[in-house]
Design a protein around this motif. Structure first.
Motif, PDB file in Angstrom:
ATOM      1  N   VAL A 140      99.664  64.075 -22.341  1.00  0.00           N
ATOM      2  CA  VAL A 140      99.394  63.841 -23.750  1.00  0.00           C
ATOM      3  C   VAL A 140     100.526  64.438 -24.576  1.00  0.00           C
ATOM      4  CG1 VAL A 140      97.795  64.258 -25.641  1.00  0.00           C
ATOM      5  CG2 VAL A 140      96.912  63.915 -23.323  1.00  0.00           C
ATOM      6  N   PRO A 143     101.582  67.435 -30.809  1.00  0.00           N
ATOM      7  CA  PRO A 143     102.139  67.236 -32.145  1.00  0.00           C
ATOM      8  C   PRO A 143     103.574  67.749 -32.250  1.00  0.00           C
ATOM      9  CG  PRO A 143      99.888  68.043 -32.298  1.00  0.00           C
ATOM     10  CD  PRO A 143     100.270  68.115 -30.857  1.00  0.00           C
ATOM     11  N   GLU A 146     105.826  65.245 -30.651  1.00  0.00           N
ATOM     12  CA  GLU A 146     105.889  64.035 -31.474  1.00  0.00           C
ATOM     13  C   GLU A 146     106.882  64.212 -32.621  1.00  0.00           C
ATOM     14  OE1 GLU A 146     102.936  61.008 -33.967  1.00  0.00           O
ATOM     15  OE2 GLU A 146     102.173  62.926 -33.210  1.00  0.00           O
ATOM     16  N   ARG A 245     104.416  57.741 -39.860  1.00  0.00           N
ATOM     17  CA  ARG A 245     103.121  57.389 -39.245  1.00  0.00           C
ATOM     18  C   ARG A 245     102.783  58.289 -38.054  1.00  0.00           C
ATOM     19  NH1 ARG A 245     101.265  52.511 -41.131  1.00  0.00           N
ATOM     20  NH2 ARG A 245     102.780  51.240 -42.276  1.00  0.00           N
ATOM     21  N   PHE A 246     102.694  59.572 -38.290  1.00  0.00           N
ATOM     22  CA  PHE A 246     102.340  60.505 -37.224  1.00  0.00           C
ATOM     23  C   PHE A 246     100.886  60.322 -36.809  1.00  0.00           C
ATOM     24  CE2 PHE A 246     105.999  62.705 -39.142  1.00  0.00           C
ATOM     25  CZ  PHE A 246     106.753  62.893 -37.992  1.00  0.00           C
ATOM     26  N   GLN A 247     100.593  60.682 -35.568  1.00  0.00           N
ATOM     27  CA  GLN A 247      99.282  60.427 -35.007  1.00  0.00           C
ATOM     28  C   GLN A 247      98.227  61.442 -35.444  1.00  0.00           C
ATOM     29  OE1 GLN A 247      99.494  59.931 -30.758  1.00  0.00           O
ATOM     30  NE2 GLN A 247     101.309  58.616 -30.867  1.00  0.00           N
ATOM     31  N   SER A 248      98.645  62.581 -35.950  1.00  0.00           N
ATOM     32  CA  SER A 248      97.679  63.602 -36.339  1.00  0.00           C
ATOM     33  C   SER A 248      98.170  64.339 -37.574  1.00  0.00           C
ATOM     34  CB  SER A 248      97.461  64.604 -35.195  1.00  0.00           C
ATOM     35  OG  SER A 248      98.639  65.373 -34.979  1.00  0.00           O
ATOM     36  N   GLU A 249      97.227  64.974 -38.261  1.00  0.00           N
ATOM     37  CA  GLU A 249      97.584  65.781 -39.432  1.00  0.00           C
ATOM     38  C   GLU A 249      98.407  67.001 -39.019  1.00  0.00           C
ATOM     39  OE1 GLU A 249      97.274  65.245 -42.722  1.00  0.00           O
ATOM     40  OE2 GLU A 249      96.653  63.246 -42.068  1.00  0.00           O
ATOM     41  N   ALA A 251     100.662  67.077 -36.601  1.00  0.00           N
ATOM     42  CA  ALA A 251     102.036  66.609 -36.456  1.00  0.00           C
ATOM     43  C   ALA A 251     102.676  66.399 -37.827  1.00  0.00           C
ATOM     44  CB  ALA A 251     102.075  65.313 -35.654  1.00  0.00           C
ATOM     45  N   ARG A 252     101.923  65.861 -38.760  1.00  0.00           N
ATOM     46  CA  ARG A 252     102.448  65.626 -40.112  1.00  0.00           C
ATOM     47  C   ARG A 252     102.804  66.956 -40.778  1.00  0.00           C
ATOM     48  NH1 ARG A 252     101.702  61.251 -44.041  1.00  0.00           N
ATOM     49  NH2 ARG A 252     102.119  62.079 -46.136  1.00  0.00           N
TER      50      ARG A 252
END
Length: 464
Positions: A140, A143, A146, A245-249, A251-252
């Motif tokens: 997986v 973040p 990513e 367009r990150f997959q999670s907050e 990561a953002r």
């Protein structure tokens, strides 16, 4: 010296289409025959001076649009891509590249995108290191990884943020003092800056921003500029994050810190002024650090981000490792890629930098694909500010392909043309196919092994 002929068939066709004219009508208004226009549009003939004047007089066209600059950049990019060893027996001649760039620029760009995708896929092979280490579990992407990939595949250059930082620190074309400029910008937003002996590097409490007094001026400037980015460039940072367009907050949130750090580095070392100084000093890190009031690490990292279209610097790779050999920062604008997980090749000089504090180590290195590099390594220590505080120690390495080495002061007196001067290095043992490496830790993933209990060489197995 002969004047270079101007072939601009694509531009002529685009101009005619934009005007909504047939070839016949376009030829009549330019004062040339239909066959002559057809030959120019297909790059069988150069654009004449009379046609250039007619385009300017008849249509008000900015003749600089006819420049072959775009085509030349495409040719340069294709030559770089075709230098990849996979094209060793199939590289087309320069004349064919120029024809493709002039007559089929969309196809040339598609080829470059395909090669970029290939490089990304090749680099991702290194992620198998982690998959092997967690055999039987699902891999997986975290973040943190990513966000690291986001910057990596942007070539570590974020144009809008970079230009905003440059405009902030050079509002009138002159580079301002970073600490003074940042302090004033924060004061105008109602935030006062204080320097105090705090354990953190930076802490905001209401309308007061406290900066650690024990750290060096480059770190203080960087932390101030980071806060400037969060406060004055929030809309720009958020818009950039929306596009990612990150997959999670999580990561953002990590990426926003990364973008603020990017702004801080770009403001401390503004693009055009820094690129000019780098070229003038032949990329002397110590002189650049002195000129801009920055640290050696900040300068080295910034050199690896000089990828602005139309004003690129030398393509560098930059890496930082800790004392265990784990890569904590990495970026490459060259063909050299790093293992995404675990340590780097032990034959690389970056690991020796810990043994020679404050000294630059130079190395001529060759990777298994035959590419050669000039590598520059040095240790970096970050004191904690007191006797009881721990000192963080890293080593950094900056390097470029040998074709660019003459542009670095560090290449002087080195035997660049001597094949024996190059140290064989790899990326990671699991994806390195060298058979006779005395530092190999594990076998390569994609090679068969032969084991003979009655024989022992460098390794307890032979690589077939």
């Amino acid at each position: 010296m002969a004047t270079q002929k101007l072939y601009a068939g694509v531009k002529l066709r685009e101009t005619r289409a934009r005007l909504g004219l047939t070839q016949k009508a376009f030829a009549e208004r330019l004062g040339v025959s239909l066959p002559y226009l057809n030959q120019m549009e297909n790059n069988h003939r150069p654009v004449s001076a009379a046609v250039v004047l007619a385009l300017a007089g008849e249509f008000g066209l900015d003749v600089t649009e006819l420049s072959a600059g775009d085509a030349e950049r495409l040719v340069s990019d294709m030559r770089e891509a075709l230098a990849d060893p996979i094209f060793a027996d199939a590289a087309p001649p320069l004349a064919d590249l120029r024809l493709a760039a002039s007559n089929a620029p969309a196809l040339a760009r598609a080829f470059l995108e395909m090669h970029r995708a290939y490089r990304q896929a090749h680099e991702r092979l290194a992620s198998l290191d982690e998959a092997i280490g967690r055999e039987g579990t699902q891999t997986v992407v975290s973040p943190w990884e990513e966000v690291r990939d986001f910057f990596h595949y942007c070539d570590n250059y974020i144009d809008a943020v970079d230009r905003a930082a440059e405009h902030f620190i050079c509002p009138n074309g002159k580079v301002l003092d970073a600490i003074q400029r940042a302090t004033e910008a924060l004061r105008l937003r109602g935030i006062e800056v204080q320097f105090s002996n705090i354990s953190e590097l930076r802490r905001r409490e209401g309308n007061t921003l406290v900066i650690a007094a024990h750290v060096g001026r480059p770190t203080q400037a960087f932390q101030l500029l980071h806060q400037v980015a969060l406060i004055t460039q929030d809309d720009l940072l958020e818009a950039t994050l929306d596009l990612a367009r990150f997959q999670s907050e999580t990561a953002r949130a990590i990426a926003k810190i990364g973008l603020a750090n990017y702004f801080a580095g770009a403001a401390l070392l503004p693009y055009r002024a820094f690129l000019e100084a780098a070229q003038e000093t032949r990329h002397d890190l110590e002189r650049l650090a002195d000129i801009f009031g920055a640290s050696i690490e900040q300068v080295a990292h910034r050199l690896s981000t000089l990828q602005r279209p139309g004003a690129k610097g030398i393509p560098f790779f930059f890496v930082r490792v800790d004392q265990a050999g784990t890569i904590t920062k990495r970026h490459s604008a060259t063909r050299l890629q790093f293992a995404r997980f675990g340590g780097a090749c032990p034959l690389w000089n970056v690991h020796q930098a810990f043994e020679t504090p404050t000294k630059f180590l130079r190395q001529l290195a060759e990777t298994p694909d035959g590419m050669r590099y000039l590598c520059l390594a040095r240790d970096v220590s970050k004191p904690g500010g007191s006797f009881t505080a721990p000192v963080r120690r890293y080593a950094i390495c900056l390097g470029c392909e040998i074709s660019h080495a003459r542009g670095l002061v560090y290449a002087d007196d080195m035997e660049l043309n001597n094949p024996k001067a190059y140290q064989p290095i790899g990326i990671s043992c699991r994806i390195c196919e060298r058979k006779d490496c005395h530092q190999r830790s594990v076998p390569p993933l994609e090679r068969r092994l032969s084991v003979n209990a009655n024989r022992r060489g460098l390794l307890p197995y032979d690589i077939e």
